[in-house]
Design a protein around this motif. Sequence first.
Motif, PDB file in Angstrom:
ATOM      1  N   HIS A 129       0.965  -1.101  -0.029  1.00 39.76           N
ATOM      2  CA  HIS A 129       0.160  -0.134  -0.008  1.00 39.76           C
ATOM      3  C   HIS A 129       0.724   1.245   0.110  1.00 39.76           C
ATOM      4  CE1 HIS A 129      -3.069  -2.952   1.227  1.00 39.76           C
ATOM      5  NE2 HIS A 129      -3.957  -1.919   0.885  1.00 39.76           N
ATOM      6  N   ALA A 130       0.244   2.414  -0.645  1.00 37.16           N
ATOM      7  CA  ALA A 130       0.977   3.604  -0.369  1.00 37.16           C
ATOM      8  C   ALA A 130      -0.153   4.370   0.137  1.00 37.16           C
ATOM      9  CB  ALA A 130       1.351   4.435  -1.825  1.00 37.16           C
ATOM     10  N   GLY A 131       0.045   4.695   1.535  1.00 35.67           N
ATOM     11  CA  GLY A 131      -1.149   5.142   2.188  1.00 35.67           C
ATOM     12  C   GLY A 131      -2.239   4.136   2.418  1.00 35.67           C
ATOM     13  N   GLN A 132      -3.452   4.671   1.972  1.00 37.03           N
ATOM     14  CA  GLN A 132      -4.608   3.381   1.991  1.00 37.03           C
ATOM     15  C   GLN A 132      -4.812   3.165   0.805  1.00 37.03           C
ATOM     16  OE1 GLN A 132      -6.245   3.302   4.959  1.00 37.03           O
ATOM     17  NE2 GLN A 132      -4.952   4.758   5.667  1.00 37.03           N
TER      18      GLN A 132
END
Length: 479
Positions: A98-101
Amino acid sequence: MEREYVEQIADRDDNYSQWYLDVVQRAELADYAPVRGCMVFRPYGYRIWELAQAKLDRRFKETGVQNAYFPLLIPESIFQKEAEHIEGFAPEVAWVTHAGQEPLAERYLVRPTSETIIGTMYAKWIQSYRDLPVLINQWCSVLRWERRTVPFLRTTEFLWQEGHTAHRDEADARERTMMMLEVYRAFLEDDLAIPVVPGRKTENEKFAGAVDTYSTEALMGNGRALQAATSHYLGDGFARVLGIEFLDADGERKPVHMTSWGLSWRVIGALIMVHGDERGLILPPSVAPYQVVVVPIAPESRREEVLAEARRLAASLAATARVHLDDRPEYTPGWKFNEWELRGVPIRVEFGPRDLEAGQAVIVRRDDGTRRSVPLGEAAGVVERELAALQRSLFDRAARFRDEMTHPAATVDELEAILKDRRGFIAAGWCGDGACELAVKERTGATIRCLPLDAGAPSGACVCCGRPAVHQALFARAY
Ligand SMILES: [Zn+2]
């Protein structure tokens, strides 16, 4: 309050693994991190690493190697290209999803080693035989998820260097593989005073994706082996799957032949276990953060005059050695002696009122405890000679121990008896069959550490099956 440092480390003979952990902590080399399987490299330990790193890095550069840096994250599609390689590392790989959410379109793995990402760049950079060889090293950390961890020896994230080279043909790549093995041997023996056995790994023990793996094997103070560095000949397998091809002088497109080679902060663990004694660490002068500690011994009434001369003495020693003046008034000289012994400082210089009057200082060696008084004017020369002698004697002592702890065995029964009794390296014939190697491992816990390069022609029978020996193998239980 007087603290007895020595009482704070476990008995080396009774409980070696606790002794090791105690030395790591009390000498302030490393501490446990609030991240499972990871450790914090504390300043004193990190300084040892820096000194070792500088020496090894210089040796690399003398062979034409340059440093570079490649990304921490490797796209899954790239890593999966070499099947054996991914299979070897799959169980211990950490994934970034994931990148952030937001879920990522493609997963990335945190590098467990960088053959694939570096090879991908080599495919862009190498077009012609004129571009070869490519000789690159990177100093970085890698991540391999570990179930059981021990500071320096087995940690999830660890510091290391990984060299990656590309060559025109097999002969050139193999020459580089052996050259780097020799660089490691010289570094380990000459800089770290750790005697090693260079040799080739068996099929069962070699690096995932390599044609041949070579290693340097060292023997720790409790008779267990530790692999201190590896050098791999990778053949053209990585080049074929990653498309690293060049136009040769004959007009043909060919895949390059590659090598990779690495050494990690495990060697700090080896330093502790090869040289340490019941009082703690003993550092080879070449990588000791402080080679000399000057401890002034003065009653309150004469403190200032003793201290002033001790400062002059420390300054005169600093021209040829890394010197620390321990002038902390809140600790007694006895406490300081214990502390610097525990932390492995090779030479202690004691300086008190009587020395002041006699114009001398007392020099004490950490390895054998010998003391001698020397005139102040000669102190720098004596310290310099003693440091060199101590470096040599640490190596000689470790080599003697290793030789005394290397035993021949003709049968698995003998091999098992040696391991029960005193451990160490066991030299034995081997038929070359991986099944025999695994049978020995199953029964005794010992693996073939390497097939020593200088073993000579094999004689006798396989220690396991009794068929004629094809190799002379070095067995041991290993870290
Ligand atoms: Zn056999």
